[in-house]
Design an enzyme around this catalytic site. Structure first.
Site, PDB file in Angstrom:
ATOM      1  N   TYR A 154       0.849  -1.193   0.000  1.00  0.00           N
ATOM      2  CA  TYR A 154       0.000   0.000   0.000  1.00  0.00           C
ATOM      3  C   TYR A 154       0.878   1.233   0.000  1.00  0.00           C
ATOM      4  CZ  TYR A 154      -4.996  -0.172  -0.053  1.00  0.00           C
ATOM      5  OH  TYR A 154      -6.289  -0.245  -0.490  1.00  0.00           O
ATOM      6  N   GLU A 172      -0.466   4.834  -0.709  1.00  0.00           N
ATOM      7  CA  GLU A 172      -1.236   6.048  -0.995  1.00  0.00           C
ATOM      8  C   GLU A 172      -0.349   7.279  -0.806  1.00  0.00           C
ATOM      9  OE1 GLU A 172      -4.493   5.564   1.700  1.00  0.00           O
ATOM     10  OE2 GLU A 172      -5.818   4.799   0.136  1.00  0.00           O
ATOM     11  N   ASP A 183      -5.616  13.502 -25.626  1.00  0.00           N
ATOM     12  CA  ASP A 183      -5.686  12.094 -25.214  1.00  0.00           C
ATOM     13  C   ASP A 183      -5.003  11.272 -26.305  1.00  0.00           C
ATOM     14  OD1 ASP A 183      -6.316   9.489 -24.637  1.00  0.00           O
ATOM     15  OD2 ASP A 183      -8.446   9.852 -24.247  1.00  0.00           O
ATOM     16  N   THR A 234      -3.174   5.961 -22.223  1.00  0.00           N
ATOM     17  CA  THR A 234      -3.083   4.621 -21.661  1.00  0.00           C
ATOM     18  C   THR A 234      -1.661   4.144 -21.913  1.00  0.00           C
ATOM     19  OG1 THR A 234      -3.821   3.731 -23.774  1.00  0.00           O
ATOM     20  CG2 THR A 234      -5.499   3.970 -22.067  1.00  0.00           C
ATOM     21  N   LYS A 266      -1.488   0.377 -25.121  1.00  0.00           N
ATOM     22  CA  LYS A 266      -1.809   0.303 -26.556  1.00  0.00           C
ATOM     23  C   LYS A 266      -0.493   0.344 -27.342  1.00  0.00           C
ATOM     24  CE  LYS A 266      -6.416   1.890 -25.453  1.00  0.00           C
ATOM     25  NZ  LYS A 266      -7.461   2.912 -25.559  1.00  0.00           N
ATOM     26  N   ARG A 279      -1.536  -2.680 -18.601  1.00  0.00           N
ATOM     27  CA  ARG A 279      -2.807  -1.972 -18.596  1.00  0.00           C
ATOM     28  C   ARG A 279      -2.780  -0.897 -17.510  1.00  0.00           C
ATOM     29  NH1 ARG A 279      -7.148  -3.044 -21.293  1.00  0.00           N
ATOM     30  NH2 ARG A 279      -5.948  -4.584 -22.386  1.00  0.00           N
TER      31      ARG A 279
HETATM   32  C1  LIG Z   1      -8.519   3.294 -24.782  1.00  0.00           C
HETATM   33  C2  LIG Z   1      -8.836   4.715 -24.632  1.00  0.00           C
HETATM   34  C3  LIG Z   1      -9.197   5.249 -23.384  1.00  0.00           C
HETATM   35  C4  LIG Z   1      -9.586   4.424 -22.167  1.00  0.00           C
HETATM   36  O1  LIG Z   1      -8.743   3.500 -21.731  1.00  0.00           O
HETATM   37  P1  LIG Z   1      -9.221   2.327 -20.729  1.00  0.00           P
HETATM   38  O2  LIG Z   1      -7.910   1.865 -20.220  1.00  0.00           O
HETATM   39  O3  LIG Z   1      -9.944   1.345 -21.578  1.00  0.00           O
HETATM   40  O4  LIG Z   1     -10.088   2.913 -19.679  1.00  0.00           O
HETATM   41  C5  LIG Z   1      -9.365   6.618 -23.299  1.00  0.00           C
HETATM   42  N1  LIG Z   1      -9.214   7.406 -24.370  1.00  0.00           N
HETATM   43  C6  LIG Z   1      -8.878   6.922 -25.578  1.00  0.00           C
HETATM   44  C7  LIG Z   1      -8.725   7.859 -26.725  1.00  0.00           C
HETATM   45  C8  LIG Z   1      -8.704   5.560 -25.757  1.00  0.00           C
HETATM   46  O5  LIG Z   1      -8.415   5.094 -26.962  1.00  0.00           O
END
Ligand SMILES: *Cc1c(COP(=O)(O)O)cnc(C)c1O
Length: 456
Positions: free
Chosen positions: A62, A64, A207, A233, A236, A242
């Site tokens: 933990y 935090e 994003d 994220t 990807k 993840r």
């Molecule tokens: C995949 C994605 C997310 C969210 O990611 P999660 O890990 O699935 O919650 C947010 N914004 C964009 C543009 C994405 O492609």
């Protein structure tokens, strides 16, 4: 008690003896990943080093708070792990501040709202059915329920409608604007959106979840000189575990010197509790891997593969949104097979061992659950070592599968759909073409071994 040392085969052998049922499922999933072609553009295969970090003893702790400011004792080494990840993120993305604790992309985005907006404030993002993400203000997402969402769209040609976005921004004075998408095949217009955000005094959040690996690999423009905040994220194109990160740019600090602090407070205690330190460690490794010259070559190959796939599909008569791609994905417009035919394409391809996802296309004549397109990506195949030659073969296999769905049309009556799709699945599983394709897919996959050291 048996203490494991973090070695992947050791971890799985423990599961095998303790929980054979679960072991069976994990083993089957490994086999599925090995023998199929993974073409969901948001997926990838992490390195074994990343997997080991995620299976390590760091999951027991933990912590935090942030490095040097924790609510629990015993965080000497966790502090080092988190600082390593933070420093690597700052260096790789060229930003003065990074938070590596967000549990995933959606919470990371929500944390940005929490930091910058009050409930009811106006926010803008690309509409979901035009390629935007749920968390950019879609009506069923908390972000669309709590904030007043004014979506912008893409034009008929599939490119972002900058003029519409500017007009809406000036009329509605949003507090926060998102640039970035989840199903968009061209470069994101960061610079244009920086101008729009400046005109209406909004914060601009980029994003880059899908394209983070392309940005650090130098094959997509970076948002660092345009956005105030960057979210991504880590699982990807960046090829980590993840998780997610929120970064603050120099431009962001110039607009608001307290921005980093606002973001950190929104992550913890605003939205989250203890960070997932094993994942933070996996992110640290992924960032190290992404800083190597080989990763630049990987990112460039993702895009070459995506272009080769696009050409292979178009020369066989398929229609693509924007007629091509600049990044890691192609978006196929299947309206020539009938509105809502994405489900048939997804199922026929899955039966052949090719995993894709159905997706809306701009101006979709059907609905998000039964959209008229599919989204295909090359990041995972490129990780396995596939190149343009394989993409050309795969384009042929995909078109062969699509030949099998021509006679199926989504029933207009919603009640009939599930039954119709059920019998479609039964018929397609008996198709000889699909069976032949399944074998070709498995043969190709076997030439590009995945996790060869994971002997199960
Ligand atoms: C995949 C994605 C997310 C969210 O990611 P999660 O890990 O699935 O919650 C947010 N914004 C964009 C543009 C994405 O492609």
């Amino acid at each position: 008690m048996h203490l494991f040392c973090g070695d992947i085969t050791t971890i799985l052998s423990e599961i095998k003896s303790k929980d054979p049922e679960l072991f069976g499922y994990i083993n089957s999933e490994l086999e599925r990943q090995r023998t199929g072609l993974e073409m969901i553009p948001s997926e990838n295969f992490t390195s074994e080093a990343v997997l080991q970090a995620c299976g390590s003893v760091l999951t027991n702790k933990y912590s935090e708070g942030y490095s040097g400011k924790r609510y629990y004792g015993g965080n000497e080494f966790i502090d080092s792990v988190e600082s390593l990840a933070v420093e690597r993120a700052k260096k790789l993305f060229g930003v003065p501040h990074a938070n590596v604790q967000p549990y995933s992309g959606s919470p990371a985005n929500f944390e940005v709202y929490l930091a910058l907006c009050k409930p009811g404030d106006v926010v803008m993002g690309l509409n979901l059915t035009d390629g935007g993400h749920l968390t950019h203000g879609w009506k069923t997402s908390a972000t669309g329920l709590i904030y007043k969402s004014v979506p912008y769209h893409v034009k008929k040609d599939g490119y972002t409608d900058i003029e519409e976005a500017r007009k809406l921004a000036i009329e509605n004075k949003p507090k926060l604007i998102w640039v970035g998408a989840t199903a968009y095949t061209r470069e994101f217009p960061f610079e244009e959106f920086a101008g729009i955000a400046d005109e209406c005094g909004a914060y601009l959040a980029a994003d880059i979840s899908h394209i983070a690996g392309l940005v650090v690999g130098g094959v997509h423009k970076s948002p660092k000189d345009y956005a105030h905040v960057i979210t991504t994220t880590t699982h990807k194109t960046l090829r980590g575990p993840r998780g997610a990160m929120i970064m603050v740019t120099e431009r962001g600090l110039k607009k608001d010197p307290g921005l980093s602090d606002k973001i950190d407070k929104a992550v913890f205690p605003g939205m989250q509790g203890g960070p997932h330190d094993h994942i933070v460690a996996g992110i640290a490794i992924a960032l190290l891997e992404a800083s190597k010259p080989e990763f630049k070559e990987y990112a460039a190959q993702i895009v070459r593969n995506s272009r080769a796939l696009a050409e292979g599909l178009m020369k066989r008569g398929q229609k693509l949104v924007t007629n091509g791609t600049d990044n890691h994905m192609v978006l196929m417009d299947l309206t020539q097979f009938g509105a809502g035919s994405g489900i048939f394409a997804q199922e026929a391809l899955e039966a052949s061992g090719i995993t894709v996802n159905k997706n809306t296309i701009p101006g979709d004549p059907s609905s998000p659950f039964y959209p008229s397109g599919i989204r295909l990506g090359t990041p995972a195949l490129t990780t396995r070592g596939m190149k343009e030659k394989e993409m050309e073969i795969i384009a042929g296999l995909i078109c062969g599968c699509l030949g099998e769905i021509k006679k199926y049309k989504l029933p207009a009556d919603k009640e009939q759909r599930a039954k119709y799709i059920g019998s479609f699945k039964t018929e397609i599983s008996a198709s000889e073409t699909i069976a032949e394709n399944r074998k070709k897919v498995a043969d190709m996959a076997s030439l590009f071994p995945l996790y060869p050291k994971m002997g199960l």
